[in-house]
Structure formats: structure tokens, C-alpha cells
Scaffold this active site. Structure first.
Site: not given
Ligand code: AGP
Length: 603
Positions: A2, A27, A76, A102-103, A476, A480, A483, A499, A598
Site C-alpha cells: 500500500c 503501490r 492494495w 502498509n504491511g 519460463e 521471458k 516476450e 530427439h 498484463k
Molecule cells: C508472463 O510474463 C506473461 N505476461 C503471460 O504469459 C501471463 O503469465 C499470462 O497471461 C497469465 O496471466 P495470469 O497469471 O494473470 O493469469
């Protein structure tokens, strides 16, 4: 996470507090509020709104509230959903104390119970309200001494802003575990969670350390430790531009969020047990199978979780893309748990997969970061990561926090199923506590990782390889890089390379190996040899001191030794930094990569 801000001086506090809140909105933005001491100092006026700061601003527009001392908060939500009652500031029973926090106060239930026995009534579900009542209950002619006394009763992390009708010429700030700074002005002083909130009024800052209290009047700032001993601290003059300061000095939110991981991992470890464990696990202990549904990074967390759950809780686990699961003829019954993982809790694919399975009779459990999100409301049970808002589109801190929860979920379920003892759970829980330090030490290698990144900005493709528990980390790491840098990358189980993907390897192909000294180390080593024999460029994530891997690799990033099963939580951190620096060298929009959002609320 927060944001808090406080003002004492000659001006009207209201616009200053609102400005501060706006700078802290990153925040949290579930609800916001202010508390101002009326001019005579006999009454505290509190106004709150659910939603963003602009909603509070509009609401206050015609209210004509004035006062020279005040505190404010942007929330938050952690304890209790985002409602007006749960929004800060919180007032004590007789309205003599107002507080912003906050905490997390870990022992608030205990404190609440004893206050209730004394006749205090609570008007919110927050952990914060206990502090206001406690100060009112303990007050004896000296606000500072009372606050010092109360801090001894509080367990957990907190930054506090406190005002009182008892001593209307004071504003008190307290820090233990959550950030707080003092802004030193001329005939006015401020407190805030972060520097941007005060920059408009002063660039003279005193960052508080843990276990410190600041007592502000309009003319003076007094600093003390929790024993009440006065302290002298240097004033820091900042020359920051506001837009940089919002990222706390980091160039991008992603970089800031990568660096927040020691704290978010620690908060998620401690936050786990503050949840409704008995309710969740007593109802889940008899399930016969689990299907994890998730997307993107959350899906990768699920893949790691499968290893832990099968190992400890001995329940078969499938991990499915939420977007695929829903459209096949899956089989569920009332002994099936559908475990949805989602940072946002709003991803449409995951939500609809869960709703569909629930309709067909399965139990549903959500693991989310955003309190009050759709998934958390629609599921039978909820677990949380404690990361605060994640602003960078690429998930970083929420991934490591998801892993922490999945690990603890597997162990707790095993305990409830009688497969491990409470003592064994505690031992493994304690093992997690060193992770923030391990991550901290990896973050210190950022310069080194940045240098490595520079050498690979011209690559067109990358392979990420690993075995066992670390195989999802290869996936993962590749995600990263894709994207944020738009470089093509693929993650594979290292044993699967022969394979097919091995055909891709030549002197232009960087291959990232996650090769910690775990039980599959020797096997991974053979795969590294195979790439080396074909002249691939090898970048290895290896356990500190491992000379064998170093000699085989073109670049080595060392990570500290940890328990075999905990490597995934730390081995992703250098890969986050590697992708981040490759992308920034390429001049990409790291926080808002092209075509991405996001939260994906469409199917
Ligand atoms: C992660 O870096 C991505 N932006 C994306 O794959 C994300 O993880 C995915 O859209 C799932 O989002 P969520 O965890 O909010 O469900």
C-alpha cells in the site's frame, strides 16, 4: 503493498495528501482515504472511497475539508476485500487516533480478541484497526511513549502514519519491515512510503531504517529507535526527476520487480500461514487428483508444482493450458481439484476453465496475486501470493512467489494427509527462509549478467534446456526472452534435445543450460557435452564453485547452493535479468512489450 503519506505544516493538508497519493498509486489502487485533524485539533475527519485516487479526489472536490495535519493511504487489499470499511485511515473507538498502515500485522487476531474482551468494537476486517485501538487503550499523557509501547506488541511488518487529537501538533511515522521516508521541508514536514510522494514539496529526505520512529511537528523532526533513544541521521538531498523516481530509481518496472523478489518471497512465505489453512486443507485432504489450469508464466509455475505435489502429497497432478482444458472432454468428479493459477485472477481462459469444471462437480482452488479478483471470488478456496501490484507486463516477482506457495501447498497437503509430520513441515518451511538471501546474492551479480547479455543481442534464436524440476524454468526463461526482446526462443527438457532440437545447434545458436548440482546433474552435464561437440554457444546457470560446468561453458552464471528441490525458485532470477538486459540493449519497450497486455480478459 500500500502507499502512505502524511503532512504537518501551515498549509491545508488535503491537496498535499492527494498529490502524494497520486505518486504512490503504483503501490495499490483498490481504495483510498485521508484523515485530517480539524483546525482546533479536537476532531479527526476521515473520508474514504473504493477505487482509484481520482475517485477520492472527485469525491472530496466540494467537501471543503481543511486542516494542517493529516495522513492518507492508497490500498492494495490483503486482509479484507476492497470496501469503504476496510479502506484506511482507521479510527480508534473514540476517534482520538487515526492510523494508516502498509504491511501485515501477523498477530492481529490475538490482539483483536483481547481488545474485544475490553469492549472495543471493530468496524473493519483489516489487521490495521487493532493498532488504532491499542494506542487509544494504552494512551497515558504521552503519544510517543504509547506508540513505543504498542510497537512491542506488534508482530509482522509495518510502516505506520499516526495522528491524534491528544497531541494535535504531532505526526508520527513508524517503520519496521515496510518502507517509510521523512521529507524535511521549511515549516512543514512529511512522511511517505516512497520519495515521489514528497518531491513536489521537498527534496530533502531521511529514509527511515527498520525499528525507527519519526516524530514530526511543523518545525522539527525527531528520530528515535524502538527503545526511545534519539538518533541523528543525515539528510539526503535528491535531484530526481519524478518519472524515474516512480520506479524507485530503476529504469523499468520489470527491473524494479526483479529486485523486489527478496521481499516478495519473504512476504509470501510469512503470508502463507496467515491464510485460512485449516478450512482449505481439511476440505482438500481427501481429493484423489489435481488438474492445474493456467496460462503463460502461471502455467510454468504449475509444472514445477506438479513435481512437489506428487512427491509429497502423493496425488497425481496434470497441468493443462487453461485455453485447451476447457475445450476437451475432460473427466472430473467431486474428488477432483481444479487448481487455477493466475497472477491477475482475471485471465479469461483460466476463469472460464475453472467455472466450467466447477459446474461439472469439481472442487476449485485459485492461487492469485490480486485480492478481490474474479478468480478469487469464483473459486471454492483461495491462496494468495504477497507481491503487491506487478506493473511490468512480463511476470517476474509473482512467478517466484507462486512457486513458494505451490511448495508450501504440497507440504501442507502432505501433512494433512498424514504423509509428513508437523515437525517435518516446519523444518522444510524454515529451509525456505534463506531464499531471500540467496536471491539477494544473485541480484548482486547483475552487472556480470548484463555483460553476458551484451554478447547475445545479435542472436536470432535461443534454446533453453534443463531437466526435472528445472525443466519448467527453461520454458519460463524462453518465454521471458521472447516476450520482451522478440528474439525467438524455445525451452526443452534437456533429455529431449537429442530427439529433434539438436539439429538446430551450430556455432550461432546460444543454448542456456540450467545445470545446478542436483540429482540430475550428471545427465545434464552429458547434454552440455553434446551441445559443445556441435559448437553451440553455452550459457550455464550453475552452482557456485562448479568448475566442470564452467570449463564447458562460454558463459557461466553462478547461483548459491540450495536444497535440490528449491533450485527452481532461484534459478529463474538470472534468466529474468538476462532477458531484461538483452531487451534493453535492443531498445525494446520492456514494461509494455508489443501486442501484449498484463491481463488477458479475452479468450
Ligand atoms: C508472463 O510474463 C506473461 N505476461 C503471460 O504469459 C501471463 O503469465 C499470462 O497471461 C497469465 O496471466 P495470469 O497469471 O494473470 O493469469
Amino acid at each position: 503493498m500500500c502507499g502512505i503519506v502524511g503532512y504537518i505544516g501551515k498549509r491545508n493538508a488535503v491537496p498535499i495528501l492527494l498529490y502524494g497519493l497520486q505518486r504512490l498509486e503504483y503501490r495499490g489502487y483498490d481504495s483510498a482515504g485521508i484523515a485530517v485533524l480539524e483546525k482546533e485539533g479536537t476532531k479527526i475527519i476521515v473520508e474514504k472511497q473504493v477505487g482509484k485516487i481520482k475517485d477520492l479526489h472527485e469525491y472530496l472536490w466540494n467537501k471543503k475539508i481543511e486542516g494542517n495535519v493529516g495522513i492518507a493511504h492508497t490500498r492494495w487489499a490483503t486482509h479484507g476485500p476492497p470496501t469503504i470499511e476496510n479502506a484506511h485511515p482507521h479510527l480508534s473507538q473514540r476517534g482520538t487516533i487515526a492510523i494508516v498502515h502498509n504491511g501485515i500485522i501477523e498477530n492481529y487476531l490475538e490482539l483483536k480478541e483481547s481488545l474485544e474482551k475490553k469492549g472495543f468494537r471493530f468496524s473493519s476486517e483489516t489487521d490495521t484497526e487493532v493498532i488504532a485501538h491499542l494506542i487509544e487503550d494504552e494512551y497515558e499523557k504521552d503519544l510517543l511513549n504509547t506508540v513505543l509501547k504498542v510497537t512491542k506488541k506488534l508482530e509482522g511488518a509495518y510502516a505506520l502514519g499516526i495522528i491524534s487529537t491528544y497531541e494535535p501538533d504531532k505526526l508520527i511515522g513508524v517503520r519496521k519491515g515496510s518502507p517509510l521516508i521523512v521529507g524535511v521541508g521549511k515549516d512543514e514536514n512529511l512522511i511517505a512510503s516512497d520519495i515521489p510522494a514528497v518531491l513536489e514539496y521537498t527534496k530533502d529526505i531521511i529514509p527511515l531504517d527498520d525499528n525507527e520512529i519519526a516524530v514530526l511537528t511543523a518545525k522539527d523532526v525527531k528520530l528515535l529507535d524502538f527503545q526511545g533513544k534519539q538518533k541523528e541521521k543525515k539528510i539526503l538531498h535528491v535531484t530526481w526527476d519524478i518519472s524515474i523516481a516512480e520506479k524507485s530509481g530503476f529504469k523499468h518496472f520489470m527491473q524494479k520487480e526483479i529486485h523486489e523478489q527478496p521481499r516478495t518471497i519473504a512476504d509470501t512465505i510469512t503470508g502463507f500461514s496467515s491464510q485460512d489453512i485449516e478450512k482449505i486443507f481439511s476440505k482438500l485432504k481427501d481429493i484423489s487428483r489435481i488438474t492445474v489450469v493456467a496460462c503463460g508464466t502461471s502455467f510454468h509455475a504449475g509444472l514445477v508444482g506438479k513435481f512437489w505435489i506428487e512427491k509429497y502429497a502423493k496425488i497425481p497432478v496434470e497441468v493443462d493450458y487453461a485455453s485447451e482444458f476447457r475445450y476437451r472432454d475432460y473427466i472430473v468428479d467431486d474428488k477432483t481439484l481444479i487448481f487455477g493459477i493466475s497472477q491477475s485472477g482475471e485471465t479469461a481462459d483460466t476463469r472460464f476453465a475453472m467455472l466450467d469444471a466447477k459446474k461439472k462437480g469439481a472442487k476449485t482452488l485459485a492461487l492469485v496475486n490480486v485480492v478481490g479478483s474474479s478468480l478469487s471470488r469464483e473459486s471454492d478456496f483461495v491462496l494468495y501470493t504477497y507481491c503487491g501490484p506487478e506493473i511490468g507486463v512480463a511476470a517476474t516477482k509473482t512467478f517466484t512467489a507462486q512457486l513458494v506457495v505451490l511448495y508450501l501447498f504440497a507440504l501442507k497437503l502432505a501433512e494433512y494427509r498424514g504423509l509428513i509430520s508437523e515437525k517435518e513441515f516446519d523444518q522444510k518451511y524454515r529451509n525456505l527462509l534463506h531464499l531471500p538471501t540467496v536471491v539477494e546474492s544473485i541480484l548482486k551479480e547483475e552487472k556480470e549478467i548484463k555483460n553476458i547479455a551484451y554478447n547475445y543481442t545479435k542472436a536470432d534464436d535461443f534454446l533453453f534446456l534443463a531437466r526435472g524440476l528445472n525443466y519448467p524454468i527453461a520454458l519460463e526463461g524462453a518465454l521471458k526472452l521472447k516476450e520482451i526482446s522478440y528474439i525467438h526462443a524455445e525451452g526443452y527438457p534437456a533429455g529431449e534435445m537429442k530427439h529433434g532440437p539438436i539439429a538446430l545447434i551450430d556455432e550461432n545458436m546460444p543454448v542456456v543450460f540450467i545445470a545446478p548440482k542436483d540429482s540430475l546433474y550428471e545427465k545434464t552435464l552429458s547434454n552440455i557435452q553434446e551441445v559443445k561437440a556441435r559448437k553451440g554457444k553455452i550459457i550455464s546457470i550453475a552452482t557456485k564453485g562448479d568448475k566442470v560446468v564452467k570449463d564447458l561453458s562460454d558463459e557461466t552464471i553462478y547461483i548459491p547452493k540450495t536444497k535440490d528441490e528449491l533450485y527452481p525458485i532461484v534459478s529463474i532470477v538470472p534468466l529474468q535479468l538476462l532477458s531484461y538486459h538483452i531487451a534493453t540493449f535492443l531498445g525494446k519497450d520492456v514494461d509494455q512489450p508489443r501486442n501484449l497486455a498484463k491481463t488477458v480478459t479475452v479468450e
